[in-house]
Write a protein that holds these residues in place. Structure first.
Motif, PDB file in Angstrom:
ATOM      1  N   THR A  99      49.789  48.068  37.799  1.00  0.00           N
ATOM      2  CA  THR A  99      49.177  46.952  38.510  1.00  0.00           C
ATOM      3  C   THR A  99      50.220  46.337  39.437  1.00  0.00           C
ATOM      4  OG1 THR A  99      47.697  46.463  36.655  1.00  0.00           O
ATOM      5  CG2 THR A  99      48.062  44.700  38.265  1.00  0.00           C
ATOM      6  N   ARG A 140      45.445  38.548  31.291  1.00  0.00           N
ATOM      7  CA  ARG A 140      44.170  37.886  31.514  1.00  0.00           C
ATOM      8  C   ARG A 140      43.349  38.603  32.578  1.00  0.00           C
ATOM      9  NH1 ARG A 140      44.510  31.443  32.126  1.00  0.00           N
ATOM     10  NH2 ARG A 140      42.484  32.003  33.048  1.00  0.00           N
ATOM     11  N   ASP A 141      42.042  38.485  32.486  1.00  0.00           N
ATOM     12  CA  ASP A 141      41.127  39.039  33.480  1.00  0.00           C
ATOM     13  C   ASP A 141      41.435  38.391  34.830  1.00  0.00           C
ATOM     14  OD1 ASP A 141      39.040  39.817  35.084  1.00  0.00           O
ATOM     15  OD2 ASP A 141      37.470  39.318  33.639  1.00  0.00           O
ATOM     16  N   THR A 144      39.585  35.336  36.194  1.00  0.00           N
ATOM     17  CA  THR A 144      39.714  34.021  35.548  1.00  0.00           C
ATOM     18  C   THR A 144      40.989  33.281  35.943  1.00  0.00           C
ATOM     19  OG1 THR A 144      40.924  34.850  33.595  1.00  0.00           O
ATOM     20  CG2 THR A 144      38.500  34.997  33.563  1.00  0.00           C
ATOM     21  N   ASN A 152      37.471  43.382  43.529  1.00  0.00           N
ATOM     22  CA  ASN A 152      36.689  43.627  42.307  1.00  0.00           C
ATOM     23  C   ASN A 152      36.372  45.115  42.185  1.00  0.00           C
ATOM     24  OD1 ASN A 152      34.573  44.166  44.071  1.00  0.00           O
ATOM     25  ND2 ASN A 152      33.465  42.248  43.613  1.00  0.00           N
TER      26      ASN A 152
END
Length: 487
Positions: A99, A140-141, A144, A152
């Motif tokens: 990521t 965390r998502d 959020t 997305n």
């Protein structure tokens, strides 16, 4: 996630971690501490900070380190975005599950454009990104997390709601342990600071409204949010023990003296520690304050004079007049405080005569050392918007701020000052200022007093004149375009 905070390899000598000003390659080897990455790194357990340029870490070495991390956070800037995107793509190529997030002033004001710069960028941190980074690293998502922009599952760019600015700056952990663990402090040089030095922030934001200044308009805001004086003093005492070799500590707050009662309180607490410190200041302090700071360990002020023209100072909303600057400078000379002055050529609306006025004003002030920069209209600043509306930009790509070698280029021009004239004036400014008896004697005196300074000044002198030669080559190689006309 196992997290790497990364300042990637870039142009040779490029200061990607530059503090309160902006990123560029300078006339002599100069590297600021990557505090903007060190701060969130201190929030994330087990994280690592990799600052490639000062440590001469190659792209291959960087990739070798990055492959061991689940999450890589890259500090980017307007000049380095293309290069940083290529590094991100190379990281993804060796491990597609990594990521990757981008942070920094450019990402803060142009989140959509930053995400579109490369499909390898998974998310962008907007504004003050410390806790944004921590929450992503916590797993965390992304949907959020406040202050974050991302793609997305369908590839659509989503901008989450803004994150509230940190009001109690004491909640942020000290950066000292990150510096000790991940950085070799001897690799950081600033020409006017004693070596080795350490820089850090004691607060963010600046109440001044300077139209060109990057950080208050993009990340920090115009409210000066600060650590408590005791918190600052406690970390300084800790740093003194942690880095006994350090000869000078620099407070890189945009304007450390903006809150004078607090600055005086910090100075009184630093005095008993017996350390040498310096800071950014506006040229509007009174003699008693300057003398008090000097008595508590202050050695140097970094002062943005910018221009020797009151009209230009008014246009850029400097908030300090030339007469105030003269009084302040004389008081510093009288108190024995050294000044490194910074000047900018190409501010609105520069003319051939205003350039000469600024050079003469600098000679009149006769500060110990100075830096001459070209106006840098960064996205998110008032200067950028003015240049766009008035047609002052030289190139169609308004984010093209440096040459291929990393040096600044003149990106603006005016009816009475072409980009070539502004660019050439930097070289002339330096030569006419330094090649005078008083500056030469000052430099020689410091060299004779300290062998390490002698070696360093010889190196810096070589780099300085080499860079001026390179600037001249850049100017001669540049295509001559039509002069811009104010709209």
């Amino acid at each position: 996630m196992k997290t790497l905070f990364l300042n990637p390899p870039s142009f040779d000598g490029f200061d990607g971690g530059a503090g309160s000003r902006y990123q560029a390659r300078r006339e002599v080897t100069s590297f600021w501490y990557p505090t903007w990455l060190a701060q969130p790194a201190a929030l994330v357990p087990g994280a690592k900070l990799l600052d490639c340029p000062p440590h001469n870490i190659s792209k291959d070495e960087c990739l070798n380190v990055a492959k061991n991390y689940d999450h890589v956070i890259i500090h980017t800037s307007t000049p380095s975005l293309k290069n940083d995107s290529k590094v991100a793509e190379a990281i993804k190529a060796q491990n597609s599950d990594t990521t990757i997030g981008f942070v920094g002033a450019h990402a803060a004001v142009l989140p959509t454009e930053t995400l579109k710069a490369s499909p390898a960028i998974d998310w962008v941190g907007r504004k003050e990104f410390d806790f944004t980074c921590k929450e992503v690293a916590d797993g965390r998502d992304l949907a959020t997390i406040d202050g974050l922009s991302y793609r997305n599952a369908g590839g659509k760019i989503i901008h989450n709601k803004e994150r509230e600015m940190i009001q109690d700056m004491d909640v942020l952990p000290w950066v000292a342990d990150v510096y000790k663990r991940d950085l070799r402090i001897e690799n950081y040089f600033i020409g006017y600071l004693l070596h080795p030095y350490v820089s850090r922030y004691t607060g963010r934001g600046c109440p001044a409204q300077c139209s060109f200044c990057l950080w208050p308009q993009t990340i920090g805001g115009h409210k000066y949010r600060v650590r408590s004086a005791q918190n600052v003093a406690d970390e300084m005492a800790y740093m003194k023990k942690l880095f006994p070799q350090v000869r000078e500590f620099f407070f890189d707050d945009d304007t450390f003296t903006a809150n004078l009662p607090r600055a005086r309180d910090i100075a009184k607490k630093l005095g008993p520690l017996g350390l040498t410190w310096s800071c950014n200041s506006r040229a509007n302090l009174d003699y008693d304050t300057i003398k008090s700071f000097k008595g508590n360990g202050l050695r140097l002020f970094l002062v943005g004079y910018e221009s020797g023209n009151d009209d230009i100072l008014t246009r850029i909303k400097k908030g300090v007049t030339m007469d105030e600057m003269r009084r302040f400078t004389k008081d510093c000379h009288r108190a024995g405080v050294v000044i490194h002055g910074t000047f900018i050529l190409g501010l609105p609306v520069e003319t051939r005569q205003s350039i000469e006025n600024t050079i003469n004003f600098a000679k009149e002030l006769d500060v110990f050392s100075l830096q001459v920069s070209l106006a840098a209209p960064y996205p998110g600043t008032e200067l950028y918007d003015q240049a766009r509306l008035n047609g002052w930009f030289v190139k169609k790509d308004k984010t093209d701020l440096v040459e291929d070698d990393g040096f600044q280029q003149s990106t603006l021009e005016y009816p009475e000052a072409t980009k070539e004239e502004i660019f050439e004036a930097v070289d002339r400014f330096y030569r006419s200022y330094y090649l005078r008896p008083k500056p030469i004697l000052r430099i020689i005196k410091t060299m004779l007093e300290d062998k390490d300074v002698l070696v360093r000044r010889c190196r810096e002198g070589y780099e300085f004149f080499k860079s001026l030669r390179q600037r001249k080559d850049d100017l001669e190689a540049a295509p001559r375009g039509p002069q811009a006309v104010s709209a």
